[in-house]
Design a protein around this motif. Structure first.
Motif, PDB file in Angstrom:
ATOM      1  N   GLN A 130       0.730  -0.962  -0.007  1.00  0.00           N
ATOM      2  CA  GLN A 130       0.047   0.156   0.220  1.00  0.00           C
ATOM      3  C   GLN A 130       1.142   0.944  -0.371  1.00  0.00           C
ATOM      4  OE1 GLN A 130      -2.873   0.308   2.870  1.00  0.00           O
ATOM      5  NE2 GLN A 130      -3.514   1.744   2.589  1.00  0.00           N
ATOM      6  N   VAL A 131       1.621   1.292   0.921  1.00  0.00           N
ATOM      7  CA  VAL A 131       3.007   2.254   0.839  1.00  0.00           C
ATOM      8  C   VAL A 131       3.975   2.761  -0.235  1.00  0.00           C
ATOM      9  CG1 VAL A 131       4.839   3.649   2.192  1.00  0.00           C
ATOM     10  CG2 VAL A 131       2.529   2.515   3.052  1.00  0.00           C
ATOM     11  N   ASP A 132       4.324   3.100  -0.890  1.00  0.00           N
ATOM     12  CA  ASP A 132       5.344   3.266  -2.052  1.00  0.00           C
ATOM     13  C   ASP A 132       6.563   3.208  -1.550  1.00  0.00           C
ATOM     14  OD1 ASP A 132       2.565   3.384  -4.722  1.00  0.00           O
ATOM     15  OD2 ASP A 132       2.419   5.207  -4.132  1.00  0.00           O
TER      16      ASP A 132
ATOM     17  N   GLY B  37       0.669  11.656  -7.706  1.00  0.00           N
ATOM     18  CA  GLY B  37       0.727   9.827  -7.019  1.00  0.00           C
ATOM     19  C   GLY B  37       0.358   8.884  -7.988  1.00  0.00           C
ATOM     20  N   GLY B  38      -0.868   9.097  -8.574  1.00  0.00           N
ATOM     21  CA  GLY B  38      -1.100   7.767  -9.600  1.00  0.00           C
ATOM     22  C   GLY B  38       0.001   7.308  -9.952  1.00  0.00           C
ATOM     23  N   GLU B  39       1.275   8.179 -10.194  1.00  0.00           N
ATOM     24  CA  GLU B  39       2.126   8.120 -11.426  1.00  0.00           C
ATOM     25  C   GLU B  39       3.066   6.926 -10.198  1.00  0.00           C
ATOM     26  OE1 GLU B  39       2.199  12.230 -14.422  1.00  0.00           O
ATOM     27  OE2 GLU B  39       3.346  11.914 -12.149  1.00  0.00           O
ATOM     28  N   ARG B  40       3.266   7.723  -9.396  1.00  0.00           N
ATOM     29  CA  ARG B  40       3.460   7.022  -8.134  1.00  0.00           C
ATOM     30  C   ARG B  40       3.737   6.002  -8.071  1.00  0.00           C
ATOM     31  NH1 ARG B  40       7.658   9.215  -4.262  1.00  0.00           N
ATOM     32  NH2 ARG B  40       6.834   7.770  -3.464  1.00  0.00           N
TER      33      ARG B  40
ATOM     34  N   THR C 132      -5.484   2.411  -5.356  1.00  0.00           N
ATOM     35  CA  THR C 132      -6.162   2.795  -5.158  1.00  0.00           C
ATOM     36  C   THR C 132      -6.461   4.164  -3.969  1.00  0.00           C
ATOM     37  OG1 THR C 132      -7.995   2.076  -5.017  1.00  0.00           O
ATOM     38  CG2 THR C 132      -7.579   2.054  -6.876  1.00  0.00           C
ATOM     39  N   SER C 133      -5.443   3.623  -3.098  1.00  0.00           N
ATOM     40  CA  SER C 133      -5.778   3.917  -1.835  1.00  0.00           C
ATOM     41  C   SER C 133      -4.687   5.784  -1.730  1.00  0.00           C
ATOM     42  CB  SER C 133      -4.899   3.283  -0.527  1.00  0.00           C
ATOM     43  OG  SER C 133      -5.173   4.933   0.697  1.00  0.00           O
ATOM     44  N   GLY C 134      -5.701   6.720  -1.049  1.00  0.00           N
ATOM     45  CA  GLY C 134      -5.056   8.430  -1.865  1.00  0.00           C
ATOM     46  C   GLY C 134      -5.063   9.076  -2.951  1.00  0.00           C
TER      47      GLY C 134
END
Length: 547
Positions: A186-188, A247-250, A272-274
């Motif tokens: 969940q965390v990048d 955020g989506g690209e990350r 899709t979180s955040g």
């Protein structure tokens, strides 16, 4: 003619006759590639891990010292992609968390016994190729725990070897799952000072070591195009402090890091979180296209998706208090809700409304057991038995031929890749260079001005002792030089080292090689003003020893 006649007579009674006949209906290029693929050893894929199993996997003799460890960093062959049906089966999976006992600080603590917590209770479902399975449920229902168990992110003693199987082959240990399944947390966990292309390129270097540099370059470029990241290929990833990509690209970069080796099964925890609705839709569209185009099995956890996202998901697994209350398509969920006597409001979709009537679904979940047993019928493995045995034998023979020299060469290449990456991060951290340079210069001139021209008598001996004490304190303060960068890389190190991308020893050696010249420059900047202002022994050997 005689040789051809003898070969044809042998093939007439060969068990692979039917398989060879099937090739005649394929294009000529496909025939050649498919027949040649049997002669190549199958390449197993490696996956990532967490700090929970970091030291039990990355430093294990089986994986660290085995000459065959390089095979685990290679993508599946084309034969694996076209001849194997990726089916993930989970049957009666349960997980109980045993809380750690507290340290008895008083008599009251001695009377307390921690009670086990049942997180998952007999979870069963099937995920097949080209399907996107969504694990849905309220917070605290065990969605993340389910994905971590399936991906092998648990200890060996907490894993049930009879609960998870791939292509009807039971997985006996979490290590097998880690080599087969890709897991996106969940965390990048990404390095902010690297660009998007560099992040994927280093992942390819660590996990596709048998590929040539040109092949790795092509693989990264195709993945950038596939993930829609080509326009930000040269942009920094960034973090909260350093502005980078969105955020989506990350999230897509995180998916690409775990797709670089083409895992047959991809697991994602809250992808899709955040994200906003548009970015979340783009991520789900990407996963759906990957599952259908490459026949991958995708399992993800998600919180109340929008109506547009629902059309890209094949099956929904709804959990409540660790138990399955629904396993099927959205249409089957709508039928279940209507049978319970509820009517879905127009402003809500069936999945959102199911969260409101979750108690009612729990009462009717007894029907799920019969459906799950019927659904989990084994399907035949499409891989030819001759190919499977042939591949295992070739793999073992090549592993035995691996020499100690080739293993050392692989470790050296690994260290060079880490040195290159670490040097880029150090070079791009301008604040660290400036702070250490100013600290060395100010400390050197300040300390030298205090003890300038020390006398050569008994009083000077005491002053020299004070000088050396302050110098040692400066030396000790410089030992935390790598701490800011290490804290930034800590999560990435745990993830990459535990999944077998590189060894912890390689990381330490690379850091030492990169930091030695940097620390040498710092020592020169400190030693030159102190030594000559104080007036210590003017010989070159003494100055070199002090430096």
């Amino acid at each position: 003619m005689v040789v051809a006649t003898s070969i044809s007579s042998q093939l007439e009674h060969s068990p692979i006759k039917s398989s060879l006949l099937n090739l005649t209906f394929l294009p000529q290029n496909t025939q050649i590639n498919t027949m040649a693929a049997c002669l190549k050893p199958p390449r197993l894929s490696s996956t990532e891990d967490d700090s929970l199993i970091l030291f039990s996997t990355s430093n294990s003799p089986e994986e660290s010292n085995s000459p065959s460890s390089s095979f685990y960093h290679s993508p599946p062959t084309s034969l694996h992609q076209f001849r194997t049906a990726n089916k993930l089966s989970v049957r009666n999976l349960s997980y109980t968390l045993l809380p750690h006992k507290t340290t008895p600080l008083s008599f009251f603590h001695l009377t307390q016994n921690p009670k086990p917590v049942n997180i998952l209770k007999s979870v069963s479902f099937v995920a097949r190729s080209s399907e996107v399975v969504a694990v849905v449920g309220p917070s605290g229902t065990g969605k993340s725990t389910l994905l971590r168990i399936i991906s092998g992110r648990v200890k060996d003693e907490d894993f049930d070897p009879k609960s998870v199987s791939i292509n009807d082959q039971p997985m006996t240990s979490p290590a097998q799952l880690r080599k087969t399944c890709g897991f996106v947390a969940q965390v990048d966990n990404l390095l902010p000072m690297l660009t998007v292309k560099e992040t994927l390129m280093y992942s390819a270097k660590f996990r596709l070591k048998e590929m040539t540099p040109k092949d790795r370059e092509r693989r990264v470029e195709s993945l950038l195009q596939e993930l829609g990241l080509f326009h930000v290929a040269n942009s920094f990833v960034g973090d909260e402090e350093n502005r980078g990509i969105s955020g989506g690209e990350r999230k897509r970069v995180s998916i690409g890091v775990d797709m670089i080796h083409n895992p047959p099964i991809l697991l994602l925890d809250e992808p899709t979180s955040g994200l906003d609705s548009t970015s979340a839709l783009q991520v789900i569209e990407l996963l759906s296209s990957i599952a259908k185009a490459k026949q991958r099995t995708v399992v993800l956890s998600i919180h109340q998706p929008s109506y547009r996202i629902l059309q890209y998901i094949s099956k929904f697994l709804i959990l409540s208090h660790g138990s399955v209350v629904h396993n099927g398509s959205l249409e089957q969920l709508e039928e279940t809700i209507s049978k319970l006597g509820f009517q879905i409001p127009t402003q809500l979709n069936a999945l959102e409304f199911s969260m409101e009537i979750i108690r009612g679904l729990e009462d009717s979940s007894s029907k799920y057991d019969t459906c799950s047993i019927e659904e989990m019928e084994p399907i035949p493995n499409l891989m030819w038995p001759e190919e499977e045995n042939c591949g295992v034998q070739i793999l073992r023979s090549q592993c035995n031929k691996e020499s100690y020299g080739s293993l050392c060469y692989a470790n050296l290449i690994e260290i060079l890749f880490l040195c290159s990456r670490f040097w880029k991060i150090i070079y791009r951290t301008k604040q660290l260079f400036l702070a250490r340079t100013m600290q060395a210069l100010v400390g050197g001139f300040g300390l030298g001005s205090v003890y300038i021209k020390i006398r050569r008598d008994e009083g000077g001996v005491a002053e020299r002792l004070g000088l050396f004490a302050f110098s040692l304190s400066f030396l000790l303060s410089s030992t935390v030089e790598a701490l800011p960068i290490y804290l930034q890389e800590r999560s990435v190190l745990m993830k990459e080292a535990s999944r077998g991308a590189y060894r912890i020893s390689s990381y330490m050696i690379a850091n030492t090689f990169v930091f030695l010249p940097f620390l040498f420059v710092v020592s020169i900047l400190f030693a030159v003003p102190v030594y000559w202002l104080v007036g210590l022994n003017p010989s070159l050997s003494a100055f070199t020893f002090f430096t």
